[in-house]
Design a protein around this motif. Structure first.
Motif, PDB file in Angstrom:
ATOM      1  N   UNK A  39      -7.137 -28.526  24.864  1.00 41.89           N
ATOM      2  CA  UNK A  39      -7.886 -29.663  24.184  1.00 41.89           C
ATOM      3  C   UNK A  39      -9.565 -29.548  24.233  1.00 41.89           C
ATOM      4  N   UNK A  40     -10.036 -29.801  22.921  1.00 42.29           N
ATOM      5  CA  UNK A  40     -11.758 -29.952  23.122  1.00 42.29           C
ATOM      6  C   UNK A  40     -12.013 -28.349  22.561  1.00 42.29           C
ATOM      7  N   UNK A  41     -11.209 -27.425  22.836  1.00 43.84           N
ATOM      8  CA  UNK A  41     -11.818 -26.089  22.286  1.00 43.84           C
ATOM      9  C   UNK A  41     -10.962 -25.722  21.009  1.00 43.84           C
ATOM     10  N   UNK A  42     -11.866 -25.060  19.936  1.00 47.83           N
ATOM     11  CA  UNK A  42     -11.396 -24.693  18.726  1.00 47.83           C
ATOM     12  C   UNK A  42     -11.283 -23.223  18.664  1.00 47.83           C
ATOM     13  N   UNK A  43     -10.305 -22.759  17.709  1.00 42.33           N
ATOM     14  CA  UNK A  43     -10.200 -21.355  17.503  1.00 42.33           C
ATOM     15  C   UNK A  43      -9.853 -21.123  16.166  1.00 42.33           C
ATOM     16  N   UNK A  44     -10.212 -19.873  15.435  1.00 44.06           N
ATOM     17  CA  UNK A  44     -10.047 -19.643  13.903  1.00 44.06           C
ATOM     18  C   UNK A  44      -8.507 -19.589  13.807  1.00 44.06           C
ATOM     19  N   UNK A  45      -7.665 -20.120  12.783  1.00 43.17           N
ATOM     20  CA  UNK A  45      -6.444 -19.695  12.463  1.00 43.17           C
ATOM     21  C   UNK A  45      -6.065 -20.086  11.240  1.00 43.17           C
ATOM     22  N   UNK A  46      -4.757 -19.621  10.762  1.00 43.72           N
ATOM     23  CA  UNK A  46      -4.494 -19.771   9.402  1.00 43.72           C
ATOM     24  C   UNK A  46      -4.343 -21.357   9.006  1.00 43.72           C
ATOM     25  N   UNK A  47      -4.708 -21.616   7.755  1.00 41.24           N
ATOM     26  CA  UNK A  47      -4.580 -22.994   7.396  1.00 41.24           C
ATOM     27  C   UNK A  47      -4.403 -23.560   6.043  1.00 41.24           C
ATOM     28  N   UNK A  48      -3.726 -22.070   5.408  1.00 45.37           N
ATOM     29  CA  UNK A  48      -3.508 -22.137   4.022  1.00 45.37           C
ATOM     30  C   UNK A  48      -2.528 -23.322   3.635  1.00 45.37           C
ATOM     31  N   UNK A 107     -15.199 -20.506   8.409  1.00 42.59           N
ATOM     32  CA  UNK A 107     -14.215 -20.704   7.467  1.00 42.59           C
ATOM     33  C   UNK A 107     -13.844 -19.551   6.426  1.00 42.59           C
ATOM     34  N   UNK A 108     -12.852 -18.836   6.378  1.00 48.51           N
ATOM     35  CA  UNK A 108     -12.670 -17.908   5.386  1.00 48.51           C
ATOM     36  C   UNK A 108     -11.767 -17.955   4.555  1.00 48.51           C
ATOM     37  N   UNK A 142      -9.067 -21.323  -9.904  1.00 53.41           N
ATOM     38  CA  UNK A 142      -8.881 -20.494  -8.691  1.00 53.41           C
ATOM     39  C   UNK A 142      -7.770 -20.677  -8.066  1.00 53.41           C
ATOM     40  N   UNK A 143      -7.100 -19.792  -7.315  1.00 53.67           N
ATOM     41  CA  UNK A 143      -5.881 -19.693  -6.587  1.00 53.67           C
ATOM     42  C   UNK A 143      -6.266 -19.190  -5.216  1.00 53.67           C
ATOM     43  N   UNK A 144      -5.682 -19.968  -4.163  1.00 50.70           N
ATOM     44  CA  UNK A 144      -6.031 -19.610  -2.952  1.00 50.70           C
ATOM     45  C   UNK A 144      -5.029 -18.582  -2.501  1.00 50.70           C
ATOM     46  N   UNK A 145      -5.313 -17.437  -1.939  1.00 52.65           N
ATOM     47  CA  UNK A 145      -4.429 -16.322  -1.426  1.00 52.65           C
ATOM     48  C   UNK A 145      -4.494 -16.314   0.282  1.00 52.65           C
ATOM     49  N   UNK A 146      -5.535 -16.598   0.719  1.00 54.42           N
ATOM     50  CA  UNK A 146      -5.700 -16.584   2.202  1.00 54.42           C
ATOM     51  C   UNK A 146      -6.599 -17.666   2.809  1.00 54.42           C
ATOM     52  N   UNK A 147      -6.328 -18.351   3.951  1.00 48.35           N
ATOM     53  CA  UNK A 147      -7.508 -19.488   4.206  1.00 48.35           C
ATOM     54  C   UNK A 147      -7.243 -19.382   5.921  1.00 48.35           C
ATOM     55  N   UNK A 148      -8.554 -19.135   6.630  1.00 50.84           N
ATOM     56  CA  UNK A 148      -8.705 -19.395   7.887  1.00 50.84           C
ATOM     57  C   UNK A 148      -9.756 -20.230   8.201  1.00 50.84           C
ATOM     58  N   UNK A 149      -9.532 -21.134   8.970  1.00 56.86           N
ATOM     59  CA  UNK A 149     -10.582 -22.125   9.538  1.00 56.86           C
ATOM     60  C   UNK A 149     -10.393 -22.673  10.899  1.00 56.86           C
ATOM     61  N   UNK A 150     -11.564 -23.054  11.631  1.00 56.59           N
ATOM     62  CA  UNK A 150     -11.422 -23.407  13.073  1.00 56.59           C
ATOM     63  C   UNK A 150     -10.268 -24.615  13.066  1.00 56.59           C
ATOM     64  N   UNK A 151      -9.513 -24.692  14.094  1.00 50.02           N
ATOM     65  CA  UNK A 151      -8.756 -25.872  14.400  1.00 50.02           C
ATOM     66  C   UNK A 151      -8.917 -25.917  16.092  1.00 50.02           C
TER      67      UNK A 151
END
Length: 210
Positions: free
Chosen positions: A135-144, A92-93, A120-129
């Motif tokens: 289905x059942x597989x995950x990937x890192x994507x924009x979650x801002x 998670x970035x 703090x103020x978030x400018x970018x956020x990536x996490x697994x979804x």
């Protein structure tokens, strides 16, 4: 007689102000270093979060009078964590612009104890979804859009103001506010908070006073 007393008091106040100013320091500098970030949560999912190494860097202003100083900063900060979901490893970035306002208590030889709030103020956020196509597989994507736009942290640390304008800081930032409005996936939790350990090396570009 009254006028003499007034002149004496005015001279005394002027001398006191000069002495106070002579002992004050105003400095402007830069600092940078590594972040060791993680997610703090009381949910069972917390066991899936591991430390992630990132970077922080920015500028500070120090206003110091004798043994007390106040140091506002503005920092670019890479945070987040490593996370394991269904035996898969992800990161998670999160990128924040943080504004800590530190009170510094100086002891001996420039060593100081630090404490204060950080905003703090978030400018970018990536996490697994979860991958909707698999289905059942995950990937890192924009979650801002699932993150809260701001973050409040309590910062505690130790510092050392070295000769020649160098500074060293070790600081722990404990999140007080939840970072998600909505968890990115069913494997993650909305009670997550930031926690970051920072090591910083700084340099005072401008220094006025002692």
């Amino acid at each position: 007689m009254k006028r003499t007393i007034q002149v004496f008091v005015a001279c005394f106040l002027l001398l006191a102000a000069q002495q106070t100013f002579a002992q004050m320091q105003l400095a402007v500098g830069i600092k940078a270093g590594p972040n060791f970030a993680n997610i703090d949560t009381k949910a069972s999912a917390g066991q899936n979060y591991k430390n992630r190494t990132g970077f922080h860097g920015g500028a500070f202003v120090l206003i110091k009078a004798t043994k007390i100083g106040i140091q506002p900063e503005i920092l670019f900060s890479q945070q987040g964590s490593k996370v394991q979901i269904n035996s898969q490893n992800f990161e998670s970035n999160f990128t924040y612009v943080n504004i800590p306002v530190m009170i510094k208590l100086y002891t001996v030889a420039g060593i100081n104890i630090q404490a204060g709030p950080q905003f703090g103020f978030v400018t970018n956020a990536e996490a697994p979804i979860e991958d909707q196509l698999n289905p059942g597989s995950y990937k890192v994507a924009d979650v801002k859009d699932k993150m809260k736009s701001s973050d409040i942290t309590a910062a505690l640390g130790l510092g050392w103001d070295l000769p020649f304008g160098l500074t060293i800081d070790a600081r722990y930032n404990l999140g007080l506010s939840k970072i998600y409005d909505k968890a990115p996936s069913t494997q993650q939790t909305t009670d997550a908070k930031n926690q970051v350990f920072q090591l910083s090396l700084g340099y005072k570009l401008i220094k006025l006073g002692k």
